[in-house]
Every structure is written in structure tokens, then in C-alpha cells.
Design a protein around this motif. Structure first.
Motif, PDB file in Angstrom:
ATOM      1  N   ASP A   1    -118.941 -81.066 -39.807  1.00 20.28           N
ATOM      2  CA  ASP A   1    -119.824 -79.603 -39.956  1.00 20.28           C
ATOM      3  C   ASP A   1    -121.066 -79.878 -39.819  1.00 20.28           C
ATOM      4  OD1 ASP A   1    -117.009 -79.025 -40.450  1.00 20.28           O
ATOM      5  OD2 ASP A   1    -117.331 -78.736 -42.679  1.00 20.28           O
ATOM      6  N   THR A   2    -121.725 -80.593 -40.306  1.00 20.74           N
ATOM      7  CA  THR A   2    -123.353 -80.670 -40.300  1.00 20.74           C
ATOM      8  C   THR A   2    -123.971 -81.288 -39.185  1.00 20.74           C
ATOM      9  OG1 THR A   2    -123.102 -80.942 -42.727  1.00 20.74           O
ATOM     10  CG2 THR A   2    -125.019 -81.416 -41.644  1.00 20.74           C
ATOM     11  N   TRP A   3    -123.173 -82.134 -38.481  1.00 22.83           N
ATOM     12  CA  TRP A   3    -124.104 -83.060 -37.483  1.00 22.83           C
ATOM     13  C   TRP A   3    -122.901 -83.288 -36.245  1.00 22.83           C
ATOM     14  CZ3 TRP A   3    -124.567 -84.912 -42.624  1.00 22.83           C
ATOM     15  CH2 TRP A   3    -125.856 -85.077 -42.837  1.00 22.83           C
ATOM     16  N   GLY A   4    -121.910 -82.743 -36.272  1.00 20.49           N
ATOM     17  CA  GLY A   4    -120.796 -82.827 -35.173  1.00 20.49           C
ATOM     18  C   GLY A   4    -120.017 -84.111 -35.089  1.00 20.49           C
ATOM     19  N   THR A   5    -120.898 -85.141 -35.079  1.00 16.27           N
ATOM     20  CA  THR A   5    -120.444 -86.675 -34.789  1.00 16.27           C
ATOM     21  C   THR A   5    -121.002 -87.710 -35.818  1.00 16.27           C
ATOM     22  OG1 THR A   5    -121.929 -87.223 -33.203  1.00 16.27           O
ATOM     23  CG2 THR A   5    -120.047 -86.028 -32.228  1.00 16.27           C
ATOM     24  N   THR A   6    -120.207 -88.580 -35.794  1.00 18.29           N
ATOM     25  CA  THR A   6    -120.986 -89.677 -36.669  1.00 18.29           C
ATOM     26  C   THR A   6    -122.233 -90.323 -36.161  1.00 18.29           C
ATOM     27  OG1 THR A   6    -118.556 -90.336 -37.444  1.00 18.29           O
ATOM     28  CG2 THR A   6    -120.135 -92.235 -37.652  1.00 18.29           C
TER      29      THR A   6
ATOM     30  N   THR B   1    -124.412 -84.567 -47.375  1.00 17.27           N
ATOM     31  CA  THR B   1    -125.340 -83.703 -46.784  1.00 17.27           C
ATOM     32  C   THR B   1    -126.663 -83.568 -47.403  1.00 17.27           C
ATOM     33  OG1 THR B   1    -124.383 -81.691 -48.135  1.00 17.27           O
ATOM     34  CG2 THR B   1    -123.396 -82.269 -45.875  1.00 17.27           C
ATOM     35  N   THR B   2    -126.762 -83.800 -48.654  1.00 19.04           N
ATOM     36  CA  THR B   2    -128.337 -83.976 -49.315  1.00 19.04           C
ATOM     37  C   THR B   2    -128.992 -85.054 -49.968  1.00 19.04           C
ATOM     38  OG1 THR B   2    -127.216 -83.759 -51.669  1.00 19.04           O
ATOM     39  CG2 THR B   2    -127.474 -81.644 -50.436  1.00 19.04           C
ATOM     40  N   ARG B   3    -128.177 -86.309 -49.724  1.00 21.02           N
ATOM     41  CA  ARG B   3    -128.767 -87.556 -50.054  1.00 21.02           C
ATOM     42  C   ARG B   3    -128.942 -88.412 -48.807  1.00 21.02           C
ATOM     43  NH1 ARG B   3    -130.590 -87.743 -55.477  1.00 21.02           N
ATOM     44  NH2 ARG B   3    -129.394 -86.129 -56.533  1.00 21.02           N
ATOM     45  N   THR B   4    -129.217 -87.612 -47.662  1.00 21.11           N
ATOM     46  CA  THR B   4    -129.480 -88.435 -46.510  1.00 21.11           C
ATOM     47  C   THR B   4    -130.928 -89.443 -46.781  1.00 21.11           C
ATOM     48  OG1 THR B   4    -130.863 -86.441 -45.751  1.00 21.11           O
ATOM     49  CG2 THR B   4    -128.382 -86.911 -45.170  1.00 21.11           C
TER      50      THR B   4
ATOM     51  N   SER C   1    -128.056 -91.187 -36.619  1.00 21.03           N
ATOM     52  CA  SER C   1    -129.297 -91.021 -35.706  1.00 21.03           C
ATOM     53  C   SER C   1    -130.161 -89.901 -36.341  1.00 21.03           C
ATOM     54  CB  SER C   1    -129.046 -90.853 -34.209  1.00 21.03           C
ATOM     55  OG  SER C   1    -128.344 -89.510 -33.964  1.00 21.03           O
ATOM     56  N   GLU C   2    -129.565 -88.765 -36.564  1.00 20.38           N
ATOM     57  CA  GLU C   2    -130.565 -87.356 -36.766  1.00 20.38           C
ATOM     58  C   GLU C   2    -130.351 -87.318 -38.450  1.00 20.38           C
ATOM     59  OE1 GLU C   2    -128.917 -84.177 -34.808  1.00 20.38           O
ATOM     60  OE2 GLU C   2    -128.660 -85.136 -32.988  1.00 20.38           O
ATOM     61  N   GLY C   3    -129.266 -87.676 -39.112  1.00 18.44           N
ATOM     62  CA  GLY C   3    -129.162 -87.475 -40.686  1.00 18.44           C
ATOM     63  C   GLY C   3    -129.810 -88.252 -41.222  1.00 18.44           C
ATOM     64  N   LEU C   4    -129.562 -89.721 -40.912  1.00 17.49           N
ATOM     65  CA  LEU C   4    -130.223 -90.853 -41.736  1.00 17.49           C
ATOM     66  C   LEU C   4    -131.317 -91.467 -40.987  1.00 17.49           C
ATOM     67  CD1 LEU C   4    -126.984 -92.595 -42.713  1.00 17.49           C
ATOM     68  CD2 LEU C   4    -128.102 -90.616 -43.911  1.00 17.49           C
ATOM     69  N   GLY C   5    -131.743 -91.065 -39.566  1.00 15.26           N
ATOM     70  CA  GLY C   5    -132.689 -91.469 -38.945  1.00 15.26           C
ATOM     71  C   GLY C   5    -132.678 -92.999 -38.479  1.00 15.26           C
ATOM     72  N   LEU C   6    -131.592 -93.350 -38.049  1.00 13.51           N
ATOM     73  CA  LEU C   6    -131.322 -94.507 -37.751  1.00 13.51           C
ATOM     74  C   LEU C   6    -131.473 -94.819 -36.385  1.00 13.51           C
ATOM     75  CD1 LEU C   6    -130.372 -97.224 -39.413  1.00 13.51           C
ATOM     76  CD2 LEU C   6    -128.106 -96.902 -38.507  1.00 13.51           C
ATOM     77  N   ALA C   7    -132.615 -95.493 -35.993  1.00 10.72           N
ATOM     78  CA  ALA C   7    -132.682 -95.711 -34.425  1.00 10.72           C
ATOM     79  C   ALA C   7    -132.062 -96.844 -33.910  1.00 10.72           C
ATOM     80  CB  ALA C   7    -134.498 -96.218 -34.260  1.00 10.72           C
ATOM     81  N   PRO C   8    -131.614 -96.818 -32.788  1.00 10.47           N
ATOM     82  CA  PRO C   8    -130.906 -97.813 -32.065  1.00 10.47           C
ATOM     83  C   PRO C   8    -131.463 -99.232 -32.446  1.00 10.47           C
ATOM     84  CG  PRO C   8    -131.232 -96.002 -30.405  1.00 10.47           C
ATOM     85  CD  PRO C   8    -132.224 -95.856 -31.668  1.00 10.47           C
ATOM     86  N   ALA C   9    -132.762 -99.593 -32.418  1.00 15.15           N
ATOM     87  CA  ALA C   9    -133.023-100.726 -32.869  1.00 15.15           C
ATOM     88  C   ALA C   9    -133.078-101.290 -34.212  1.00 15.15           C
ATOM     89  CB  ALA C   9    -134.763-101.064 -32.437  1.00 15.15           C
ATOM     90  N   THR C  10    -133.102-100.492 -34.960  1.00 13.74           N
ATOM     91  CA  THR C  10    -132.637-100.579 -36.403  1.00 13.74           C
ATOM     92  C   THR C  10    -131.301-100.979 -36.482  1.00 13.74           C
ATOM     93  OG1 THR C  10    -134.681 -99.220 -37.073  1.00 13.74           O
ATOM     94  CG2 THR C  10    -133.129 -99.774 -39.017  1.00 13.74           C
ATOM     95  N   ARG C  11    -130.345-100.053 -35.970  1.00 11.02           N
ATOM     96  CA  ARG C  11    -128.894-100.368 -36.092  1.00 11.02           C
ATOM     97  C   ARG C  11    -128.574-101.775 -35.572  1.00 11.02           C
ATOM     98  NH1 ARG C  11    -124.425 -96.094 -33.994  1.00 11.02           N
ATOM     99  NH2 ARG C  11    -122.637 -97.022 -35.169  1.00 11.02           N
ATOM    100  N   GLU C  12    -129.152-101.911 -34.444  1.00  9.61           N
ATOM    101  CA  GLU C  12    -128.873-103.472 -33.822  1.00  9.61           C
ATOM    102  C   GLU C  12    -129.193-104.446 -34.839  1.00  9.61           C
ATOM    103  OE1 GLU C  12    -130.141-105.886 -29.858  1.00  9.61           O
ATOM    104  OE2 GLU C  12    -130.513-103.758 -30.005  1.00  9.61           O
ATOM    105  N   LEU C  13    -130.368-104.383 -35.625  1.00  7.99           N
ATOM    106  CA  LEU C  13    -130.914-105.361 -36.454  1.00  7.99           C
ATOM    107  C   LEU C  13    -130.012-105.410 -37.557  1.00  7.99           C
ATOM    108  CD1 LEU C  13    -132.925-107.396 -37.235  1.00  7.99           C
ATOM    109  CD2 LEU C  13    -134.294-105.441 -38.301  1.00  7.99           C
ATOM    110  N   LEU C  14    -129.537-104.045 -38.189  1.00  5.89           N
ATOM    111  CA  LEU C  14    -128.717-104.150 -39.215  1.00  5.89           C
ATOM    112  C   LEU C  14    -127.319-104.786 -39.082  1.00  5.89           C
ATOM    113  CD1 LEU C  14    -127.908-102.820 -42.056  1.00  5.89           C
ATOM    114  CD2 LEU C  14    -126.893-100.986 -40.844  1.00  5.89           C
ATOM    115  N   GLN C  15    -126.790-104.696 -37.691  1.00 11.88           N
ATOM    116  CA  GLN C  15    -125.330-105.339 -37.510  1.00 11.88           C
ATOM    117  C   GLN C  15    -125.731-106.690 -37.134  1.00 11.88           C
ATOM    118  OE1 GLN C  15    -124.111-103.186 -33.857  1.00 11.88           O
ATOM    119  NE2 GLN C  15    -123.464-101.349 -34.876  1.00 11.88           N
TER     120      GLN C  15
END
Length: 268
Positions: free
Chosen positions: A238-243, A135-138, A248-262
């Protein structure tokens, strides 16, 4: 780097590096798998032998992520230098509260260890730390994922034992790659294999008659337990509701960045 990454056919047992493994082959998004030879995890590299260093050098690593803090590095030593490899130090919270606690673990007698670790205190310390890190090292975990998506593979992630701080950083990465929770847990629990376990050196003048109880008191600190990882998943819920919201909100991972990562880390 121009060097072709080495993909081992069998898992090596390194003499001075604990808990090393290739995450290749884990199931991921859309029926794909993590590509062998692009993502590794381990304990610290400070005591790697010349043979270990030769093997690590053969992996074609681009980046080593070191999640240890200054107290860890002072105690264990800096990582060995691997030619052409970028080292990124991202200190994360130590589940054992850093150098002062570890001095107590290494040097204190049975009474002091009972006071600090008995009656579920050791396991409670670990579960609380897992929740705190998630929760604190996002910002740190976000940096890892964005760096991997840009240019950082092949990469190796480690802390001291390669179990807790590296384990949660690997967890965040695997979730972003679409690895199901049960496979994340199965990989995490691999840290319990005898040849992977971190060993703490106690001072030489301790009473050997008490060491069995001491080992029992210390055990929760050195085990990978499903309940610890479950605490991290509960903290996400508890903090974000879903993975997905965590990513997306906790780690700021945009769909385009996630696609590139994958694209970088998964099979086609």
C-alpha cells in the motif's frame, strides 16, 4: 572480532532465552542461501543462564540488536553482557503498548481482560501494530541493514519474545537478502513451536477457574500468525507498491549497499 563463529549442528534449546535460532540455510537471491552462523534471532537475553551465556559467547557475535523499549527493559531486565559484543538498542513500537498494558495482562481479572481483548481486539491490535512498525520505523530498519552491511556480523536480533519487533526486523533483512516471502513467513511461524513460545507470568492470586478463558484471550498476543505478517506485507504494498521500492525508497538501501549486505550474509 578474531574468533571463528560457532555453527551448531543442531538447534540448541537454551534454558533462559526463548525463541533462539540460526537463520542459516534459508533460500535467498540468485540461488544462494543465508550462511550459517552469521544471523540469529531470539527473545531477550536478560535471563540467560551461565550455560546460555557460554553458548552465546561461542557464536563469535559482533552485534546484538535489542528492539525493546525502556518499559520492557525495566520489566525484564537488561541483556546479559557478552564479552566483546556490541549492543545496539533500537526501541520499536510495542504491539501491546508497553508497560501499562503488560501490567494489565499480568494483574487484571477476567472482566478487564474481556473488555480489552475480546471480540478480535487482541488480534486487531497486533495487525495494526505490524502495519505501523513497517511504515513508521523505516529509519530503524534502515540502520539495521546498513550496520549489517558495514561490520556487524555475526549478529543477533531480539525483542522480548523474539516474535514481533524482532520478527519484522528480520523480515526486512530477509527481504533485502532476496529471501522469498513464503520462506520469510515459514521462518516467522517457527516462533509458535512450544519450546520457543514466550510465557507470561500472571499474579499468584488469580482465580484458577478463569485461567483457561484468560489464556484464550491472551493467545493472539503470544502467537505468530500468518495474518499479522500479511498485514506487514500489505502495508509495504500500500505504501511503496513493491518490495524493491520499500527497500530502495523506504529503507534507503542503495544497490551497492545491498550487494555488500548479501556478500556478507549469503553463501557464494
Amino acid at each position: 572480532m578474531t574468533q571463528t563463529p560457532y555453527v551448531p549442528h543442531t538447534e540448541p534449546v537454551l534454558a533462559g532465552v526463548r525463541n533462539f535460532r540460526d537463520l542459516g540455510g534459508l533460500p535467498a537471491a540468485d540461488g544462494r542461501r543465508i550462511r550459517p552462523g552469521v544471523l540469529f534471532r531470539s527473545g531477550h537475553l536478560a535471563r540467560a543462564t551461565a550455560e546460555d551465556a557460554e553458548f552465546l559467547g561461542s557464536l563469535g557475535l559482533h552485534t546484538v540488536f535489542d528492539f525493546r523499549n525502556a518499559a520492557d527493559i525495566e520489566l525484564e531486565g537488561a541483556d546479559i553482557a557478552l564479552p566483546g559484543v556490541r549492543n545496539v538498542n533500537l526501541p520499536l513500537s510495542d504491539p501491546a503498548d508497553g508497560g501499562e498494558f503488560w501490567r494489565m495482562v499480568r494483574e487484571s481479572g477476567l472482566d478487564r481482560l474481556r473488555e480489552a481483548l475480546s471480540a478480535g481486539q487482541a488480534a486487531g491490535r497486533m495487525t495494526a501494530s505490524y502495519r505501523e512498525i513497517v511504515t513508521t520505523r523505516t529509519a530503524e530498519h534502515s540502520r539495521v541493514l546498513h550496520t549489517l552491511a558495514q561490520d556487524a556480523v555475526p549478529a543477533l536480533m531480539h525483542c522480548s519474545a523474539g516474535k514481533d519487533r524482532a520478527g519484522l526486523s528480520v523480515m526486512a533483512t530477509l527481504l533485502a537478502l532476496g529471501v522469498p516471502a513464503d520462506a520469510v513467513e515459514a521462518d516467522y511461524l517457527e516462533s509458535n513451536a512450544p519450546h520457543r513460545r514466550y510465557t507470561v507470568k500472571r499474579r499468584q492470586d488469580v482465580d484458577p477457574a478463569t485461567e483457561a478463558e484468560v489464556a484464550q484471550l491472551l493467545s493472539p498476543l503470544f502467537e505468530a500468525r500468518a495474518e499479522y505478517l500479511a498485514a506487514a506485507f500489505t502495508a509495504i504494498e500500500d505504501t511503496w507498491g513493491t518490495t524493491e521500492r520499500y527497500l530502495s525508497e523506504g529503507l534507503g538501501l542503495a544497490p551497492a549497499t545491498r550487494e555488500l549486505l548479501q556478500k556478507r550474509l549469503l553463501t557464494d
